[in-house]
Structures are given as structure tokens and as C-alpha cells.
Scaffold this active site. Structure first.
Site, PDB file in Angstrom:
ATOM      1  N   HIS A 287      28.910  37.227   1.043  1.00  0.00           N
ATOM      2  CA  HIS A 287      28.442  36.044   1.795  1.00  0.00           C
ATOM      3  C   HIS A 287      27.420  35.262   0.961  1.00  0.00           C
ATOM      4  CE1 HIS A 287      29.282  38.910   5.258  1.00  0.00           C
ATOM      5  NE2 HIS A 287      30.035  37.875   5.566  1.00  0.00           N
TER       6      HIS A 287
ATOM      7  N   GLU B 210      26.470  40.654  -0.501  1.00  0.00           N
ATOM      8  CA  GLU B 210      26.516  39.779  -1.684  1.00  0.00           C
ATOM      9  C   GLU B 210      27.717  38.827  -1.665  1.00  0.00           C
ATOM     10  OE1 GLU B 210      24.333  39.181  -4.064  1.00  0.00           O
ATOM     11  OE2 GLU B 210      22.925  40.647  -3.266  1.00  0.00           O
TER      12      GLU B 210
ATOM     13  N   GLN C 188      43.543  34.794   5.542  1.00  0.00           N
ATOM     14  CA  GLN C 188      42.724  33.915   6.401  1.00  0.00           C
ATOM     15  C   GLN C 188      42.550  32.548   5.721  1.00  0.00           C
ATOM     16  OE1 GLN C 188      39.033  35.155   8.556  1.00  0.00           O
ATOM     17  NE2 GLN C 188      37.971  34.355   6.802  1.00  0.00           N
TER      18      GLN C 188
END
Ligand code: PAF
Length: 270
Positions: free
Chosen positions: A33, A31, A149
Site C-alpha cells: 500500500h 509496504e 481486480q
């Protein structure tokens, strides 16, 4: 949905496409993504999702080998979402040229996961740079679960990538565990453990008020969780969310965590 298997397929399909949203993934879609993909579909005329388990961002060969792979299920999910393109490149497609100067992190960025996973973010930035230059999207979507990131890619942008970076909130299950492909590697009991740990850190962050000894309290929490759940932490640290420097203020800070349940490494931020 067009399935693109090579750079030739990619170039043919994207010729003349504008207003393109790009969601890079390593597959085993969940979910989290799906929320990025839905945002791209809403904001852009066309959406492309890549599934590529990037070998260069794994500092450990075993971790790469064991990374969950669910391509059939992923394709079904993407088809249902009615995205326009899915790109499934080979290692050769992505690494078809050698970089003149390797990607390097600044010393002050070698913190949190960069400290414990040597070369990881260099690999992430390299692959995002390559994919973005091949796909040339207008927008690229990342989840805040991988906050460091996102932070490093934002820093690498804007001059190099020429794309708008869109960050999307972490999706959690009902027990506050952040959705992650790596959750697939946990047994049922380990999953329950991870949920209990997440809930404790979540509540700690929610309830804590500004306190002079805040980092002592964080340290105590880390000790308590280590003993209670028999886990190993890489870190549990309060850091400023704008520059990722260690902080002793709740305001504008997040609690960053990375820990192991057996051999599975989970990360999150609260
Ligand atoms: O977050 C991930 O799944 C990966 O690090 C990414 C951004 C797809 C690069 O391989």
C-alpha cells in the site's frame, strides 16, 4: 492529515481540490500500500486514502469477520507519509443508494478468483464505482498483486469512472512472498510455508523456457506443491496477461495462483 468520517466531511474537504490521487484500501497497511501512496504523493498535488472493509466483496461471512483490522497502526503510518486526507466511511455512507441495475461480470470473465469467489468482483467494482464517484479523483492506484481486480476495473473504466488508473508492481519480501494484509492471519510456520511456495513458483516461472508441454509442467508443479506442503489450490494457471485467457505461451503470460494454507486464502501472479 484530515480524517474524514462521513460524506459531509468528504464533500467539505474536497470542495475545490483538483489533481487528487486516490488509493482505496481495506486497511492493515503494508509496504505494498505504501508504494501506491508514495506514487500518488509524487504524481498528484493531494492524496486521499480510504480505509473501508467492503462487506459486499466477501463471499463468506467468516472471512469478512476475520479480515485483519489495524486502524490505529494504519493512521500512524498515513500520518507519517503526510497524506492529505484519510476517508473512513461507514457502510451507510458508501451504500447510501441502491443501484438501478446490478453490476454483472461477463461470462468469459468468470474465471480465476471470479469462479471461486462468487460475487467478489461485482462487490469490488461496485465499491470502487461508488468511492470514485464520491471522491472524483484524477488518478486511482491499484497493485498488480490483485491482477484480476485491476484487469476488471480497467475494463469497467474508462466510460464509467472517468479516472486514470495507475497500476503499481507487486511488492515482495526477501523470500519472494507478495505482501498482503492476509499474511497477518498466518502463524510463523505458515508464513514460512507461504514463502517457500512463492519462491518455488517464482523460480519455476523464471527458469522455464518455451516448451510445447508447458501446461503439463504447470500441472506437475501444482501437484508437487500440493504434496510437499499439504495445501489446497483453487488454481495455478498460465494465462495471457492482456486478456486473461488460458495460454500455452510464456511470452506475455503470467502464472496465476490461489491456494489455501489452512483457512487462509492467498493469491499471487508471477
Ligand atoms: O484491493 C483491495 O484492497 C480492495 O479490493 C479494494 C480495491 C480496496 C476495494 O475494496
Amino acid at each position: 492529515m484530515k480524517i474524514l468520517l462521513s460524506n459531509n466531511d468528504l464533500n467539505e474537504a474536497l470542495y475545490n481540490v483538483s489533481n487528487l490521487g486516490f488509493v482505496p484500501t481495506m486497511g492493515s497497511l503494508h509496504e505494498g500500500h505504501i508504494s501506491l501512496i508514495k506514487k500518488s504523493i509524487k504524481e498528484c498535488k493531494k492524496t486521499i486514502v480510504s480505509i473501508f472493509i467492503n462487506p459486499t466483496q466477501f463471499n463468506n461471512k467468516k472471512d469478512f469477520k476475520n479480515y485483519p483490522r489495524n486502524i490505529k497502526k494504519d493512521l500512524l503510518i498515513l500520518k507519517k507519509l503526510r497524506i492529505n486526507f484519510v476517508y473512513l466511511p461507514s457502510v451507510k455512507d458508501v451504500y447510501h443508494f441502491k443501484r438501478k441495475s446490478p453490476i454483472k461480470l461477463k461470462k468469459k470473465d468468470k474465471i480465476l478468483c471470479a469462479k471461486f469467489r462468487k460475487g467478489h468482483f461485482e462487490g469490488v467494482i461496485d465499491v470502487i464505482d461508488r468511492l470514485t464517484k464520491m471522491i472524483k479523483p484524477q488518478k486511482i492506484y491499484f497493485g498488480e498483486k490483485d491482477f484480476q481486480q485491476l484487469y476488471l476495473i480497467k475494463k469497467y473504466n474508462p466510460k464509467k469512472l472517468n479516472v486514470k488508473i495507475i497500476s503499481c508492481p507487486t511488492i515482495r519480501n526477501l523470500n519472494k512472498l507478495a505482501l498482503s494484509s492476509r499474511n497477518n492471519l498466518l502463524t510463523k510456520n505458515q508464513l514460512i510455508k507461504a514463502e517457500k511456495i512463492s519462491k518455488k513458483i517464482f523460480l519455476f516461472k523464471k527458469k522455464i523456457s518455451q516448451n510445447r508441454n508447458i501446461n503439463t509442467l504447470v500441472y506437475k508443479l501444482k501437484k508437487e506443491l500440493t504434496n510437499l506442503f499439504n495445501i489446497k489450490f483453487d488454481y495455478l494457471e498460465l494465462r495471457n496477461k492482456s486478456n486473461l485467457q488460458v495460454s500455452n505461451k510464456i511470452k506475455n503470460s503470467k502464472l496465476f495462483v490461489a491456494y489455501y494454507i489452512n483457512k487462509v486464502r492467498l493469491i499471487d501472479n508471477f
